[in-house]
Design an enzyme around this catalytic site. Structure first.
Site, PDB file in Angstrom:
ATOM      1  N   SER A 181      25.322  37.808  15.612  1.00 48.97           N
ATOM      2  CA  SER A 181      26.064  36.657  15.294  1.00 48.97           C
ATOM      3  C   SER A 181      26.647  36.585  16.792  1.00 48.97           C
ATOM      4  CB  SER A 181      27.164  36.141  13.895  1.00 48.97           C
ATOM      5  OG  SER A 181      27.739  36.649  14.256  1.00 48.97           O
ATOM      6  N   ASP A 224      36.237  30.817  12.396  1.00 53.42           N
ATOM      7  CA  ASP A 224      36.281  30.953  10.840  1.00 53.42           C
ATOM      8  C   ASP A 224      36.516  32.968  10.098  1.00 53.42           C
ATOM      9  OD1 ASP A 224      34.212  33.381  11.497  1.00 53.42           O
ATOM     10  OD2 ASP A 224      32.729  31.615  11.397  1.00 53.42           O
ATOM     11  N   HIS A 261      34.063  35.601  13.043  1.00 48.48           N
ATOM     12  CA  HIS A 261      33.795  35.882  14.345  1.00 48.48           C
ATOM     13  C   HIS A 261      35.342  35.409  14.654  1.00 48.48           C
ATOM     14  CE1 HIS A 261      29.997  34.808  11.694  1.00 48.48           C
ATOM     15  NE2 HIS A 261      30.077  35.339  13.007  1.00 48.48           N
TER      16      HIS A 261
END
Length: 363
Positions: A49, A338, A341
């Site tokens: 990610s 978040d 991340h």
């Protein structure tokens, strides 16, 4: 999962125009001063990610972020599938090299020939070096990413021919970013590898990372930036899950990350000695990110133990949404967007700290 975008190809008689299209690609001006003999035609990413720019939008998985408030600081406030408020490292590096502002996902339905020639991302949020890791959350494994890379190579060859294709593959910068989900999810949270202790599991990870780099070499790749695991125990969600009532950094997670890193770096050194022409650079992301987390004020941050989305303690992916989650007033004051991340601002700080340390090694 694949899209059916058609690709325009240059005829042999117009190859000069094709070459011109490669050289004059955007109005982006390089922010970092490259050595005079260093040419980087494209930036291409594999992994998870951290460098996923929208691949998971096209996958049936809960590991998604193609909805607000993700992307609130991206151009036009669009949620592109980047696990961030804005751009991610692969975008920032492409801009630094004067290639383009944003690196699209390979599955992007709007992808065109120009995009292919300047780089795409194959990365899938939730993936990892352990083959079990992507299966647990139904995302694209590293092996599958290689399969799509094979398609990519063929498409580039159809656009500019064999010789130029070989040049692009050999001279582009390839980012390999994985390992966090293996440690945080597969090994510790889900306990999906009960037969392994942390030493043997991090060996499995480093062996897999080395094998992946060797496979890329087989396709003609030579310049690789392979990221270390970060201080995963200090991201907000892992503080919540393993940091006790005070939400301290989860030391066991950090120790696992450091153990993996201690094995990854020498693996890359060995590849450099055994594979002629390969330049796999180990990118130590652990130490600078840990310093930012431990000393946020030194870098202009105010909050390092919570994300900006929702409570900041647990929200990530589908839990970070505009219906149930508010956004902090000043995103740039937070190290994390978040609970897992970093913010775009944090990525910019990290890129500025690291880029000049490794770029000369590719000459």
């Amino acid at each position: 999962m694949k899209n059916n975008t058609s690709w325009s190809c240059c005829s042999w008689s117009s190859w000069k125009l094709c070459l011109l299209s490669v050289l004059i690609l955007t109005d982006t001006i390089a922010a970092v001063k490259l050595p005079p003999n260093l040419i980087i035609p494209a930036v291409i990413a594999f992994g998870d990610s951290i460098v996923d720019t929208g691949m998971n939008n096209y996958v049936k998985t809960v590991v998604k972020c193609d909805f607000q408030p993700y992307g609130i600081n991206f151009q036009g406030g669009v949620a592109t599938g980047r696990f961030c408020d804005g751009r991610v490292p692969v975008d920032l590096l492409a801009e630094e090299f004067g290639i383009k502002l944003n690196v699209p996902a390979y599955f992007d339905s709007k992808l065109n020939s120009k995009d292919l020639l300047t780089g795409v991302s194959f990365a899938s949020g939730g993936s990892g070096y352990d083959p079990i890791t992507p299966k647990l959350v139904t995302v694209i494994s590293l092996e599958e990413q290689l399969t799509y890379f094979e398609e990519y190579i063929e498409k580039v060859k159809n656009i500019v021919g064999e010789e130029r294709k070989d040049f692009i593959i050999a001279n582009s910068l390839f980012l390999v970013v994985a390992g966090s989900d293996d440690i945080a999810n597969t090994y510790y949270t889900l306990r999906a590898r009960p037969q392994y202790d942390v030493d043997s599991y991090t060996t499995l990870m480093s062996d897999s990372a080395s094998a992946f780099v060797a496979k890329l070499y087989g396709y003609g790749v030579r310049r690789l930036a392979v990221f270390s695991a970060p201080p995963i125990g200090c991201v907000p969600s892992q503080r919540t899950l393993g940091g006790g009532i005070l939400r301290d950094c989860a030391d066991t997670y950090n120790e696992a990350a450091k153990l993996f890193n201690s094995k990854l770096s020498p693996k890359l050194d060995m590849l450099r000695k055994t594979l002629p022409g390969i330049k796999p650079i180990y990118i130590n992301i652990y130490d600078p990110l840990l310093d930012i987390i431990q000393n946020p004020a030194n870098y202009g941050f105010k909050v390092a133990n919570k994300g900006c989305c929702g409570t900041g303690a647990i929200e990530v992916a589908v839990l970070c949404n505009k219906i149930t989650s508010s956004v902090c007033p000043d995103v740039s004051s937070h190290v994390f967007w978040d609970s897992y991340h970093p913010t775009e601002h944090t990525y910019k700080v990290l890129v500025s700290l690291l880029i000049n340390k490794f770029i000369d090694q590719f000459v």
